[in-house]
Design a protein around this motif. Structure first.
Motif, PDB file in Angstrom:
ATOM      1  N   ASP A   1      42.720  47.452   6.578  1.00 30.97           N
ATOM      2  CA  ASP A   1      42.534  46.167   7.239  1.00 30.97           C
ATOM      3  C   ASP A   1      43.563  45.954   8.349  1.00 30.97           C
ATOM      4  O   ASP A   1      44.602  46.606   8.413  1.00 30.97           O
ATOM      5  CB  ASP A   1      42.638  45.042   6.211  1.00 30.97           C
ATOM      6  CG  ASP A   1      41.674  45.275   5.057  1.00 30.97           C
ATOM      7  OD1 ASP A   1      40.473  45.044   5.257  1.00 30.97           O
ATOM      8  OD2 ASP A   1      42.133  45.722   3.985  1.00 30.97           O
ATOM      9  N   PHE A   2      43.250  45.010   9.220  1.00 36.96           N
ATOM     10  CA  PHE A   2      44.132  44.689  10.332  1.00 36.96           C
ATOM     11  C   PHE A   2      45.263  43.786   9.877  1.00 36.96           C
ATOM     12  O   PHE A   2      45.094  42.971   8.964  1.00 36.96           O
ATOM     13  CB  PHE A   2      43.352  44.004  11.459  1.00 36.96           C
ATOM     14  CG  PHE A   2      42.323  44.896  12.094  1.00 36.96           C
ATOM     15  CD1 PHE A   2      42.721  45.927  12.945  1.00 36.96           C
ATOM     16  CD2 PHE A   2      40.976  44.727  11.837  1.00 36.96           C
ATOM     17  CE1 PHE A   2      41.773  46.760  13.534  1.00 36.96           C
ATOM     18  CE2 PHE A   2      40.034  45.556  12.422  1.00 36.96           C
ATOM     19  CZ  PHE A   2      40.433  46.584  13.269  1.00 36.96           C
ATOM     20  N   VAL A   3      46.384  43.900  10.548  1.00 33.84           N
ATOM     21  CA  VAL A   3      47.559  43.146  10.146  1.00 33.84           C
ATOM     22  C   VAL A   3      47.349  41.645  10.288  1.00 33.84           C
ATOM     23  O   VAL A   3      48.021  40.843   9.646  1.00 33.84           O
ATOM     24  CB  VAL A   3      48.785  43.619  10.972  1.00 33.84           C
ATOM     25  CG1 VAL A   3      48.689  43.138  12.409  1.00 33.84           C
ATOM     26  CG2 VAL A   3      50.083  43.158  10.321  1.00 33.84           C
ATOM     27  N   GLN A   4      46.386  41.244  11.138  1.00 30.90           N
ATOM     28  CA  GLN A   4      46.123  39.815  11.315  1.00 30.90           C
ATOM     29  C   GLN A   4      45.332  39.231  10.138  1.00 30.90           C
ATOM     30  O   GLN A   4      45.231  38.016   9.999  1.00 30.90           O
ATOM     31  CB  GLN A   4      45.332  39.556  12.609  1.00 30.90           C
ATOM     32  CG  GLN A   4      46.081  39.943  13.870  1.00 30.90           C
ATOM     33  CD  GLN A   4      45.756  41.381  14.293  1.00 30.90           C
ATOM     34  OE1 GLN A   4      45.306  42.181  13.481  1.00 30.90           O
ATOM     35  NE2 GLN A   4      45.993  41.680  15.551  1.00 30.90           N
ATOM     36  N   ASP A   5      44.756  40.077   9.308  1.00 35.12           N
ATOM     37  CA  ASP A   5      43.911  39.602   8.220  1.00 35.12           C
ATOM     38  C   ASP A   5      44.726  39.299   6.964  1.00 35.12           C
ATOM     39  O   ASP A   5      45.675  40.015   6.635  1.00 35.12           O
ATOM     40  CB  ASP A   5      42.847  40.653   7.860  1.00 35.12           C
ATOM     41  CG  ASP A   5      41.909  40.927   9.030  1.00 35.12           C
ATOM     42  OD1 ASP A   5      41.759  40.019   9.869  1.00 35.12           O
ATOM     43  OD2 ASP A   5      41.349  42.030   9.087  1.00 35.12           O
ATOM     44  N   GLY A   6      44.308  38.251   6.260  1.00 36.29           N
ATOM     45  CA  GLY A   6      44.969  37.920   5.004  1.00 36.29           C
ATOM     46  C   GLY A   6      44.813  39.025   3.978  1.00 36.29           C
ATOM     47  O   GLY A   6      45.712  39.240   3.151  1.00 36.29           O
ATOM     48  N   LEU A   7      43.694  39.748   4.032  1.00 36.33           N
ATOM     49  CA  LEU A   7      43.475  40.821   3.068  1.00 36.33           C
ATOM     50  C   LEU A   7      44.502  41.938   3.237  1.00 36.33           C
ATOM     51  O   LEU A   7      44.894  42.585   2.266  1.00 36.33           O
ATOM     52  CB  LEU A   7      42.055  41.379   3.235  1.00 36.33           C
ATOM     53  CG  LEU A   7      41.618  42.438   2.227  1.00 36.33           C
ATOM     54  CD1 LEU A   7      41.743  41.917   0.803  1.00 36.33           C
ATOM     55  CD2 LEU A   7      40.198  42.904   2.515  1.00 36.33           C
ATOM     56  N   PHE A   8      44.955  42.169   4.476  1.00 36.33           N
ATOM     57  CA  PHE A   8      45.963  43.201   4.712  1.00 36.33           C
ATOM     58  C   PHE A   8      47.222  42.904   3.897  1.00 36.33           C
ATOM     59  O   PHE A   8      47.784  43.778   3.228  1.00 36.33           O
ATOM     60  CB  PHE A   8      46.301  43.274   6.201  1.00 36.33           C
ATOM     61  CG  PHE A   8      47.453  44.182   6.522  1.00 36.33           C
ATOM     62  CD1 PHE A   8      47.247  45.535   6.733  1.00 36.33           C
ATOM     63  CD2 PHE A   8      48.759  43.695   6.610  1.00 36.33           C
ATOM     64  CE1 PHE A   8      48.315  46.382   7.018  1.00 36.33           C
ATOM     65  CE2 PHE A   8      49.825  44.520   6.898  1.00 36.33           C
ATOM     66  CZ  PHE A   8      49.593  45.880   7.109  1.00 36.33           C
ATOM     67  N   TRP A   9      47.662  41.663   3.928  1.00 34.92           N
ATOM     68  CA  TRP A   9      48.894  41.296   3.235  1.00 34.92           C
ATOM     69  C   TRP A   9      48.688  41.270   1.730  1.00 34.92           C
ATOM     70  O   TRP A   9      49.615  41.537   0.955  1.00 34.92           O
ATOM     71  CB  TRP A   9      49.400  39.952   3.752  1.00 34.92           C
ATOM     72  CG  TRP A   9      49.714  40.056   5.214  1.00 34.92           C
ATOM     73  CD1 TRP A   9      48.947  39.632   6.240  1.00 34.92           C
ATOM     74  CD2 TRP A   9      50.854  40.688   5.791  1.00 34.92           C
ATOM     75  NE1 TRP A   9      49.532  39.953   7.446  1.00 34.92           N
ATOM     76  CE2 TRP A   9      50.713  40.602   7.194  1.00 34.92           C
ATOM     77  CE3 TRP A   9      51.992  41.321   5.270  1.00 34.92           C
ATOM     78  CZ2 TRP A   9      51.657  41.119   8.070  1.00 34.92           C
ATOM     79  CZ3 TRP A   9      52.933  41.833   6.146  1.00 34.92           C
ATOM     80  CH2 TRP A   9      52.771  41.736   7.528  1.00 34.92           C
ATOM     81  N   ARG A  10      47.472  40.984   1.305  1.00 44.32           N
ATOM     82  CA  ARG A  10      47.175  41.095  -0.124  1.00 44.32           C
ATOM     83  C   ARG A  10      47.278  42.549  -0.576  1.00 44.32           C
ATOM     84  O   ARG A  10      47.822  42.847  -1.636  1.00 44.32           O
ATOM     85  CB  ARG A  10      45.777  40.547  -0.401  1.00 44.32           C
ATOM     86  CG  ARG A  10      45.356  40.682  -1.860  1.00 44.32           C
ATOM     87  CD  ARG A  10      43.929  40.233  -2.062  1.00 44.32           C
ATOM     88  NE  ARG A  10      43.416  40.633  -3.357  1.00 44.32           N
ATOM     89  CZ  ARG A  10      42.143  40.585  -3.713  1.00 44.32           C
ATOM     90  NH1 ARG A  10      41.243  40.166  -2.836  1.00 44.32           N
ATOM     91  NH2 ARG A  10      41.763  40.972  -4.912  1.00 44.32           N
ATOM     92  N   ARG A  11      46.755  43.468   0.268  1.00 46.43           N
ATOM     93  CA  ARG A  11      46.848  44.892  -0.069  1.00 46.43           C
ATOM     94  C   ARG A  11      48.312  45.329  -0.149  1.00 46.43           C
ATOM     95  O   ARG A  11      48.703  46.115  -1.019  1.00 46.43           O
ATOM     96  CB  ARG A  11      46.126  45.731   0.983  1.00 46.43           C
ATOM     97  CG  ARG A  11      44.622  45.510   1.068  1.00 46.43           C
ATOM     98  CD  ARG A  11      43.938  45.872  -0.210  1.00 46.43           C
ATOM     99  NE  ARG A  11      42.489  45.815  -0.114  1.00 46.43           N
ATOM    100  CZ  ARG A  11      41.695  45.426  -1.093  1.00 46.43           C
ATOM    101  NH1 ARG A  11      42.212  45.036  -2.250  1.00 46.43           N
ATOM    102  NH2 ARG A  11      40.386  45.418  -0.933  1.00 46.43           N
ATOM    103  N   CYS A  12      49.113  44.807   0.758  1.00 46.79           N
ATOM    104  CA  CYS A  12      50.539  45.161   0.727  1.00 46.79           C
ATOM    105  C   CYS A  12      51.189  44.703  -0.571  1.00 46.79           C
ATOM    106  O   CYS A  12      52.003  45.423  -1.168  1.00 46.79           O
ATOM    107  CB  CYS A  12      51.256  44.543   1.930  1.00 46.79           C
ATOM    108  SG  CYS A  12      50.799  45.284   3.525  1.00 46.79           S
ATOM    109  N   ARG A  13      50.822  43.491  -1.026  1.00 43.53           N
ATOM    110  CA  ARG A  13      51.374  42.999  -2.303  1.00 43.53           C
ATOM    111  C   ARG A  13      50.879  43.854  -3.467  1.00 43.53           C
ATOM    112  O   ARG A  13      51.631  44.136  -4.406  1.00 43.53           O
ATOM    113  CB  ARG A  13      50.986  41.537  -2.507  1.00 43.53           C
ATOM    114  CG  ARG A  13      51.706  40.555  -1.589  1.00 43.53           C
ATOM    115  CD  ARG A  13      51.502  39.126  -2.025  1.00 43.53           C
ATOM    116  NE  ARG A  13      50.099  38.720  -1.923  1.00 43.53           N
ATOM    117  CZ  ARG A  13      49.545  38.212  -0.831  1.00 43.53           C
ATOM    118  NH1 ARG A  13      50.271  38.055   0.276  1.00 43.53           N
ATOM    119  NH2 ARG A  13      48.286  37.852  -0.829  1.00 43.53           N
ATOM    120  N   GLN A  14      49.620  44.275  -3.396  1.00 43.17           N
ATOM    121  CA  GLN A  14      49.087  45.122  -4.462  1.00 43.17           C
ATOM    122  C   GLN A  14      49.783  46.479  -4.485  1.00 43.17           C
ATOM    123  O   GLN A  14      49.962  47.077  -5.555  1.00 43.17           O
ATOM    124  CB  GLN A  14      47.572  45.300  -4.282  1.00 43.17           C
ATOM    125  CG  GLN A  14      46.765  44.042  -4.599  1.00 43.17           C
ATOM    126  CD  GLN A  14      45.306  44.192  -4.231  1.00 43.17           C
ATOM    127  OE1 GLN A  14      44.955  44.870  -3.260  1.00 43.17           O
ATOM    128  NE2 GLN A  14      44.429  43.553  -5.000  1.00 43.17           N
TER     129      GLN A  14
END
Length: 433
Positions: free
Chosen positions: A52-65
């Motif tokens: 995902d793109f860094v602008q997307d909320g899902l990107f940061w969720r993946r980082c937390r996961q």
């Protein structure tokens, strides 16, 4: 977006990436991100692509996961797992295995969801209780509209206390939640009822010891029946309202059904002696004999179309469209909310209907009144209009008063001769002849 020292550039700003997350541009300048723990060391993990793109909320969720990922070498490669905060470990496929990264991240999401369920069941949380309740016959047997209302209030309960153990709820906290909805007494009353039902269900299954909602303050909410339409209201409506609105009014009057059941009615076959349907609120089968006057209306308005209620252009009404058209007609407004160009007679008629509080649901009371005045019992009326006998009595208080008054006067007339003699003396009866 270009990379500079491991920091992706987005427009004129710089965004710090989480630890072990790295961004690389391809030849076109598009950035690709990956999780690379222990990169450049003998312990380096295989790369985990972030899609995902860094602008997307899902990107940061993946980082937390990614922070909860675990990996270790095995005889045939690497073993992957997602480890929850509670210490539960869920095995994962390889990020570049069959199906690629998409399958890997779907497995991570599934593990996270499974852990919420496992954790909720272990701690007996409201989320776990709600999920469990929705698998039970007590919930499944609810009628569709009732289930919809239950779902709305169960969602509120989940938002308020979802991750909390059911046993931690106190009467004070339950009362506070009910009080927060006091601006809509009907909603507060329904919320309290659903909460109490859920807690009783949970108490019997070990989620809590007692139903603390049972001793909360009952919500005072007096429901007044809708006003039945007067003869003048019917005359004003049928003279001035658009023709496409007429037949559903007749159908409501002669069947006593709710608007949610009236508008979708299927056209009965020629010569049919009843309308049959499934009440959406209760899920019950309803059989309504067709009144002779209603039969004539159906015959005169018959069009070869499977739907009974049609707009002027021949298309079937939906409930939402009919309600919108009804509102515009009664308020004399256009679709944009501006005053509509109508005659002064129509404007006055619609104002009379508005001021008199004549609404579609009031036709249901007209139907109840007519059935009772024709001599039907409350049980018979209940079967026709799909309403509890208690609600029939609530709807027909005025009718019952009139029936009692008429019966009392009839009894008085039957014994009037004896009463007259008692009041005015033995000679009064002979003098009255």
């Amino acid at each position: 977006m270009k990379s500079s020292g491991g920091r992706p550039r987005s427009g004129a700003g710089m965004v710090d990436l989480p630890r072990h997350v790295r961004g690389r541009p391809n030849p076109t300048g598009r950035m690709y991100f990956s999780f690379e723990k222990f990169r450049g060391t003998p312990r380096a993990w295989p790369v985990v692509p972030l899609l995902d793109f860094v602008q997307d909320g899902l990107f940061w969720r993946r980082c937390r996961q990614c922070e909860a990922l675990a990996a270790k070498r095995a005889a045939d490669g690497w073993e992957r797992a997602w480890v929850s905060a509670s210490g539960r470990s869920y095995p994962l496929p390889q990020p570049r295995g069959d199906g690629g990264p998409a399958v890997f991240w779907a497995a991570v999401d599934a593990a996270e969801a499974r852990d919420r369920t496992d954790d909720g069941q272990a701690r007996k949380t409201f989320d776990a209780l709600i999920d469990f309740y929705k698998t039970q016959p007590a919930y499944e047997k609810l009628a569709p509209l009732t289930k919809r209302d239950y779902d709305r209030h169960l969602a509120k309960i989940g938002q308020a206390w979802g991750s909390a153990p059911v046993a931690s709820l106190t009467t004070v906290l339950a009362q506070e939640a009910i009080d927060l909805q006091s601006h809509t007494p009907a909603g507060a009353r329904y919320f309290r009822a659903v909460l109490s039902k859920l807690l009783s269900f949970g108490a019997a299954r070990g989620y809590c010891e007692t139903n603390v909602a049972r001793v909360t303050e009952k919500v005072e909410h007096a429901v007044e029946p809708h006003k039945p339409w007067s003869d003048g209201a019917f005359e004003a409506f049928f003279e001035h309202a658009r023709p496409g609105l007429h037949l559903p009014v007749y159908s409501a009057l002669y069947t006593g059904q709710r608007s949610v059941d009236v508008l979708p009615m299927i056209r009965p076959a020629r010569g049919a002696n009843a309308i049959e349907l499934i009440a959406r609120k209760t899920g019950a089968e309803v059989f309504v004999p067709i009144h002779s006057e209603y039969q004539e209306i159906l015959t005169r308005t018959h069009i070869d179309h499977p739907a009974l209620h049609l707009r002027e252009d021949g298309q079937a009404w939906t409930l939402a469209a009919y309600r919108t058209a009804w509102q515009r007609e009664f308020t004399s407004k256009t679709s944009k909310g501006a005053p509509a160009q109508v005659s002064s007679e129509k404007a006055a008629a619609m104002k009379t209907l508005r001021d008199g509080a004549f609404v579609f649901h009031g036709l249901r009371k007209n139907a109840v009144n007519m059935l009772l005045e024709a001599g039907n019992t409350e049980a018979e009326v209940s079967a026709i209009v799909e309403m509890s006998e208690q609600m029939v009595r609530h709807y027909c208080r005025d009718v019952n008063k009139r029936r009692l008054a008429i019966n009392r006067m009839r009894k008085l007339e039957e014994c009037w001769k004896e009463t007259r003699a008692n009041l005015f003396g033995p000679g009064a009866a002979a003098a009255a002849k």
